[in-house]
Design an enzyme around this catalytic site. Structure first.
Site, short mmCIF file in Angstrom:
data_model
loop_
_atom_site.label_atom_id
_atom_site.label_comp_id
_atom_site.label_asym_id
_atom_site.label_seq_id
_atom_site.Cartn_x
_atom_site.Cartn_y
_atom_site.Cartn_z
N GLU A 1 0.81 -1.22 0.00
CA GLU A 1 0.00 0.00 0.00
C GLU A 1 0.85 1.28 0.00
OE1 GLU A 1 -4.28 -0.44 1.59
OE2 GLU A 1 -2.98 -1.03 3.23
N HIS B 1 -5.23 -0.03 10.53
CA HIS B 1 -6.53 -0.70 10.47
C HIS B 1 -7.13 -0.77 11.88
CE1 HIS B 1 -4.42 -3.11 6.99
NE2 HIS B 1 -4.73 -1.89 6.61
N HIS C 1 -0.77 4.92 8.16
CA HIS C 1 -1.94 4.16 7.69
C HIS C 1 -2.12 2.99 8.63
CE1 HIS C 1 -4.81 1.91 5.43
NE2 HIS C 1 -3.98 0.89 5.32
N HIS D 1 -11.83 -0.81 5.91
CA HIS D 1 -10.39 -1.04 5.78
C HIS D 1 -9.61 -0.41 6.93
CE1 HIS D 1 -6.65 -0.33 2.94
NE2 HIS D 1 -6.33 -0.78 4.12
ZN ZN Z 1 -4.38 -1.04 4.74
#
Ligand code: ZN
Length: 236
Positions: free
Chosen positions: A77, A98, A96, A167
């Protein structure tokens, strides 16, 4: 200008802190814009944040190609980071993750994540939700191409946080310390907002309260105190 070695060391600490504070588990990543070369960013090769060391850090151009490719596996990603650094010259650090506490707000149309406690003012007034399906149809939900990344960056706009449907979320800031603080208190606010919900209407922070509290929490005194605490707890 910041010393690149100090910045790299700080990026390793940021990985450990976010893992230790239960924001990230096996997945998630942190990056920083290169302090001397704004058209590059620095991020670990593909490892769980808790295990990242200085030797794992690599440099990437803003199209997410490694500057010195080798045989290490890379985070898939990366386009989250490259596309946001391209779209937002002001952004110096990105997380980033989750986080389970944030996920309910990414899938419920009746639930809007908003700052309700002073320490979370820094998450900002508006937290847009990006749905990859709107433009790309059915996917595995990951941000794997620069097209995905650009679409995400567009939804982020000038905000500090973008929620990602089903996500996770992506958080941006001016410094590595700020992005860590913003990410930690995003999850704290998310958890407390859900806990308060059964008791009726919630009083959220006003726009001015958000400005004033963010200023306070991002001040150098407040930031250095929090950073020292989180770093020590994470064993760094
Ligand atoms: Zn992710």
């Amino acid at each position: 200008m910041s010393n690149p070695d100090d910045c790299r060391a700080k990026l390793v600490v940021a990985n450990r802190i976010l893992a230790h504070e239960n924001v990230m588990d096996a997945y998630g990543h942190v990056s920083m814009r290169h302090p001397d070369q704004p058209d590059r960013f620095i991020m670990s090769c593909s490892r769980s944040p808790e295990l990242v060391t200085l030797d794992d850090l690599m440099e990437f151009d803003l199209d997410c190609n490694p500057v010195a490719p080798d045989d290490r596996r890379l985070y898939g990603e990366r386009p989250i980071h490259g596309a946001i650094y391209k779209a937002r010259p002001d952004v110096q650090a990105i997380v980033h993750n989750h986080s389970h506490d944030v996920l309910p707000y990414t899938v419920s149309r009746n639930l809007a994540l908003r700052p309700m406690i002073h320490s979370a003012a820094c998450i900002g007034h508006e937290l847009p939700v990006w749905d990859i399906r709107s433009r790309f149809g059915d996917t595995n939900l990951l941000v794997l191409t620069m097209d995905h990344g650009r679409d995400l960056a567009q939804r982020l706009g000038s905000n500090a946080v973008v929620l990602m449907r089903g996500h996770g979320c992506t958080v941006v800031a001016d410094t590595i310390e700020q992005v860590v603080m913003r990410t930690i208190y995003l999850t704290v606010n998310a958890k407390l907002q859900l806990a308060t919900l059964p008791y009726g209407d919630i009083t959220f922070l006003s726009e001015r309260e958000i400005e004033l509290s963010s200023e306070l929490h991002f001040s150098s005194v407040s930031m250095s105190r929090a950073w020292e605490y989180w770093a020590r707890r994470s064993g760094m």
